[in-house]
Design an enzyme around this catalytic site. Sequence first.
Site, PDB file in Angstrom:
ATOM      1  N   HIS A 175      79.937  92.170  62.086  1.00  0.00           N
ATOM      2  CA  HIS A 175      79.054  92.018  60.933  1.00  0.00           C
ATOM      3  C   HIS A 175      77.899  91.068  61.264  1.00  0.00           C
ATOM      4  CE1 HIS A 175      78.232  91.396  56.510  1.00  0.00           C
ATOM      5  NE2 HIS A 175      77.799  90.234  56.977  1.00  0.00           N
ATOM      6  N   GLU A 176      78.223  89.946  61.899  1.00  0.00           N
ATOM      7  CA  GLU A 176      77.179  88.975  62.235  1.00  0.00           C
ATOM      8  C   GLU A 176      76.244  89.502  63.319  1.00  0.00           C
ATOM      9  OE1 GLU A 176      76.678  86.584  60.315  1.00  0.00           O
ATOM     10  OE2 GLU A 176      78.533  86.909  59.212  1.00  0.00           O
ATOM     11  N   HIS A 179      73.456  91.483  61.875  1.00  0.00           N
ATOM     12  CA  HIS A 179      72.329  90.682  61.381  1.00  0.00           C
ATOM     13  C   HIS A 179      71.382  90.311  62.525  1.00  0.00           C
ATOM     14  CE1 HIS A 179      73.521  90.335  57.257  1.00  0.00           C
ATOM     15  NE2 HIS A 179      74.654  89.704  57.515  1.00  0.00           N
ATOM     16  N   GLU A 256      73.907  92.634  53.073  1.00  0.00           N
ATOM     17  CA  GLU A 256      75.336  92.483  53.363  1.00  0.00           C
ATOM     18  C   GLU A 256      76.036  93.841  53.383  1.00  0.00           C
ATOM     19  OE1 GLU A 256      76.630  89.696  54.466  1.00  0.00           O
ATOM     20  OE2 GLU A 256      74.609  88.918  54.254  1.00  0.00           O
TER      21      GLU A 256
END
Length: 661
Positions: A175-176, A179, A256
């Site tokens: 997930h990070e 980004h 998100e």
Amino acid sequence: MNFFEYQDKARRNTTLLVLLFAAAVIGLIAITTVFFAFASRASGAPGAEAGLGEMLAALGWDTVAGIAITITAVIALASFYRLQQLAAGGRAVAESLGGRKINIAPRDLAEQRALNVVEEMALASGTPVPDVYVLDDDAINAFAAGYQPADAVIGLTRGCIEQLNRDELQGVVAHEFSHIFNGDMRLNIRIVGLLHGILFIGLVGSWLLRGSYWGSGRDSRGRAALFGIGAGLVAIGYTGTFFGNLIKSAVSRQREYLADASAVQFTRNHQGIAGALMKIGHHQQGSNLRAANAGEFSHMYFASGLKHSLLGLFATHPPLAARIGRLDPQWKGWGGAAAPAAAAPHSDQVSGIYSAEVYSPSPSADHSQYRSRLDEVLEAVDNNIAQPSANQLALGGALLAQIPGDLKAAAHEPFAARAVVYALMMCPSQFELQRTLLEKSAHPAALREFDRLQPAVAKLPVICRLPLLDLCVPALKALAPQQYQIFKRNLIKLLRADGKVEIWEWALYRVLIHGLETNPDVQRKVPVGGGSGSAQADAQRFLLAAMAHAGNTDYLNAKRAYEAGLATLGQTPVPLPAARDINLQRLDKALAISRDTAPLKKPALLKALATTLAHDGLVCGTEVELLRAVADCLDCPMPPLQGVSHSPLRQDERAIATTAN
């Protein structure tokens, strides 16, 4: 939406942020003007008994202009000051939250496992390994911060690395990484800086309020005036912050959802990230961080780092239930969900990078020699740049398994990492000459490490060289400035040992510098010459020429490859520069200029480079790694490719000897 579209959208979001910020400043100027008008009324100035319109007119345009200039200057200076504090990128964010870097010396099994997961994600996606920070906080949370992948950091809380199992931790890290790839990090830091400027007005008001309370030697009238000005500035400042946080929250919530989807695409395991979100919901502290300034970076976290009121109006993240429902449609809600078991770090394999049950590469695969079809490479450019598949994640594990343990350990230590890079830069035909240069310029202890590690590096499969180099980046960032400059000079000496440089050595060097130096060398961004059209078109043609000569020692074959690349790029055929004209300085300039190519135009450039290397329809292992190295320097991280066969590499020379300046 692919990587290039995300990057283009990130640029547009930055423009939108500037416009919204300008609108907020205009609003603050208007509110401040009204405040001064009412202050004039309270002080009994001329026009004080008139209506609002008359009061505003009584201020005069010179007063309104002074207010506008003052407010704008205060906000701009405060924002600039905060952005300068964050100029170090992700490291500044992590350290301000109390983070501790663990790349070099993880303290326990949980930290080692977390580092392993981050490294596997980085190498499978073709990016340098980011710095990993642990926050000693029991909350389950994480963040990615930085201006670009080269200065990115991954932050993980103690609760995250200890409470989550390996699949869940992998989902959070993926997930990070999304980004990082989607261009969110730069926008996040800019939001922090701009909102600080708006908040600063409120802070000034708070200081005045405290001064009016504690101040001495003032009459009641003066203290009352100071109190009124302070209260007004607080109201003005927090009014702007109110709208600023609304903008930040709305943007963050949508990103998100995108990051969750990207993480599932990366890991092919929706239960991992869904399980992490469930554990946050059942955890006593949840994802709420205890750091004093946690709110300033609230939009960067994996899950909300603060408790929000006003019916979630300022929530920077969607509700946990909404995120879990999208990831796992079978989820029955909190009432029907038992608390997942906490992780047992000792049950996962942490001594190595990968667990056997997670990765199962073919036992017969020999990744030291392989070829890829051109259509597979082009497919990777379209769909796998910064978005690797689960198969590529498995391949990354198989490649790392081929790197000897001594080399992996050395890559994590600043002193030994220099010796590893020296060994990677050695050319068999120039070994004695390069070794002599190291004797004269390298530290004796580094030279001993080089002698110890060089035989293992020499035996390393070509496809493992980039992963090993990427592993060295965090350790090399820990070098003192003087140590780094000596190290860099030594690398340049190795490149120019015999007055020539091989393009593979140049690519390795450029990948390393790209990972270590976040600020591009502006002096290299000058036209490379030797062609018509814009500087960018000239630079792209020069890179194609370098690729053409790298894959062909025969001029006619190189010319055909070059023309095939130009056709893919849609450029008019021009004469192929001679091999002797492709020197180190011009290669550096061409790459620096090409890096600024618009995001939506970079796929065409990468496809043209691939076509030039594979005009015969196949890209051998050396050529694939060369393409990956150039793609990395263009800020387009390209994952390792599986390859369609394991036949021996072509025997013709794969490197171009060029005269160095």
